[in-house]
Design a protein around this motif. Sequence first.
Motif, mmCIF file in Angstrom:
data_model
loop_
_atom_site.group_PDB
_atom_site.id
_atom_site.type_symbol
_atom_site.label_atom_id
_atom_site.label_comp_id
_atom_site.label_asym_id
_atom_site.label_seq_id
_atom_site.Cartn_x
_atom_site.Cartn_y
_atom_site.Cartn_z
ATOM 1 N N TYR A 26 11.282 -20.457 13.279
ATOM 2 C CA TYR A 26 11.894 -20.396 14.920
ATOM 3 C C TYR A 26 11.146 -19.698 16.139
ATOM 4 N N GLU A 27 11.302 -20.327 17.234
ATOM 5 C CA GLU A 27 10.944 -19.773 19.280
ATOM 6 C C GLU A 27 10.230 -19.195 18.745
ATOM 7 N N ARG A 28 9.295 -19.618 17.382
ATOM 8 C CA ARG A 28 8.246 -18.452 17.633
ATOM 9 C C ARG A 28 7.674 -18.405 18.761
ATOM 10 N N ASP A 29 6.954 -19.010 19.761
ATOM 11 C CA ASP A 29 6.347 -18.400 21.629
ATOM 12 C C ASP A 29 6.918 -17.788 21.914
ATOM 13 N N SER A 30 8.151 -17.846 21.921
ATOM 14 C CA SER A 30 8.905 -17.131 22.587
ATOM 15 C C SER A 30 9.660 -15.200 21.665
ATOM 16 N N ASP A 130 17.916 5.833 12.238
ATOM 17 C CA ASP A 130 18.427 5.085 13.366
ATOM 18 C C ASP A 130 17.772 4.176 13.389
ATOM 19 N N VAL A 131 18.326 2.343 12.901
ATOM 20 C CA VAL A 131 17.504 1.534 13.531
ATOM 21 C C VAL A 131 17.752 0.244 14.221
ATOM 22 N N THR A 132 16.966 -0.083 15.479
ATOM 23 C CA THR A 132 17.921 -0.965 16.417
ATOM 24 C C THR A 132 16.762 -1.883 16.247
ATOM 25 N N LEU A 133 17.415 -2.812 15.660
ATOM 26 C CA LEU A 133 16.834 -4.512 15.984
ATOM 27 C C LEU A 133 16.682 -5.096 17.064
ATOM 28 N N VAL A 134 15.380 -5.876 17.251
ATOM 29 C CA VAL A 134 14.800 -6.291 18.423
ATOM 30 C C VAL A 134 15.863 -7.980 18.902
ATOM 31 N N GLY A 135 16.929 -8.078 18.938
ATOM 32 C CA GLY A 135 17.732 -9.474 18.303
ATOM 33 C C GLY A 135 17.006 -10.578 18.516
ATOM 34 N N ASP A 136 16.038 -10.459 20.048
ATOM 35 C CA ASP A 136 15.365 -11.894 20.232
ATOM 36 C C ASP A 136 13.843 -11.518 19.753
ATOM 37 N N ALA A 137 13.215 -10.618 19.032
ATOM 38 C CA ALA A 137 12.418 -10.746 18.494
ATOM 39 C C ALA A 137 11.954 -10.515 17.214
ATOM 40 N N HIS A 138 12.615 -11.123 16.299
ATOM 41 C CA HIS A 138 12.480 -11.528 14.843
ATOM 42 C C HIS A 138 12.800 -13.008 15.039
#
Length: 188
Positions: A26-30, A130-138
């Motif tokens: 899903y949304e591979r390129d972005s 501490d963990v920050t998930l990059v919401g638009d990078a997975h």
Amino acid sequence: MSTLPDRPNTALVVIDVQNGVIEGAYERDSVVANIHSLVERARAEGTPVIWVQHSDDGLVEGSGEWMYVDELSRLESEPLVAKHYGDSFEATTLEQVLGAAGVGHLVVAGAETDACIRSTIHGAFTRGYDVTLVGDAHTAGDKSEWGAPPTPDVIAHTNLYWSFQSAPDRVAAVVAAADVDFTGAVSR
């Protein structure tokens, strides 16, 4: 603020952005473009970039599917952690790599949301990071034929529930790629 007081540093951990993992995701390129931007920013700011690469019977080491996508390239000086399980800490050198770099805060991006990303962010959190998930990078591939929700819903749900994780002396957060702070400051 992690439970690892002797580890004040932040690292970007890029998980499994391999040809065979994200082909058709899903949304591979972005997502790949956002990860590329994060890698470039981390390097410019002197933040360690740690690459994680999965292999198993369906993702054979050395194969084209096993290789990282062409849009992302690891510098020789950047650690590469080989893994065989979902959690990037299980039976790998990740803990040693992070310890040597004094890292107590992980910024996580990659694939797949519903497998290795979830396993790793939980694994890191329970180990005191501490963990920050990059919401638009997975991202992830569509698994609806096996009863999973549509991929956009899987990603949205992961971002939602991770933003509400809590534990003593640890912070979990979800931020957009453009808003990632590599200085180590983590806020909800």
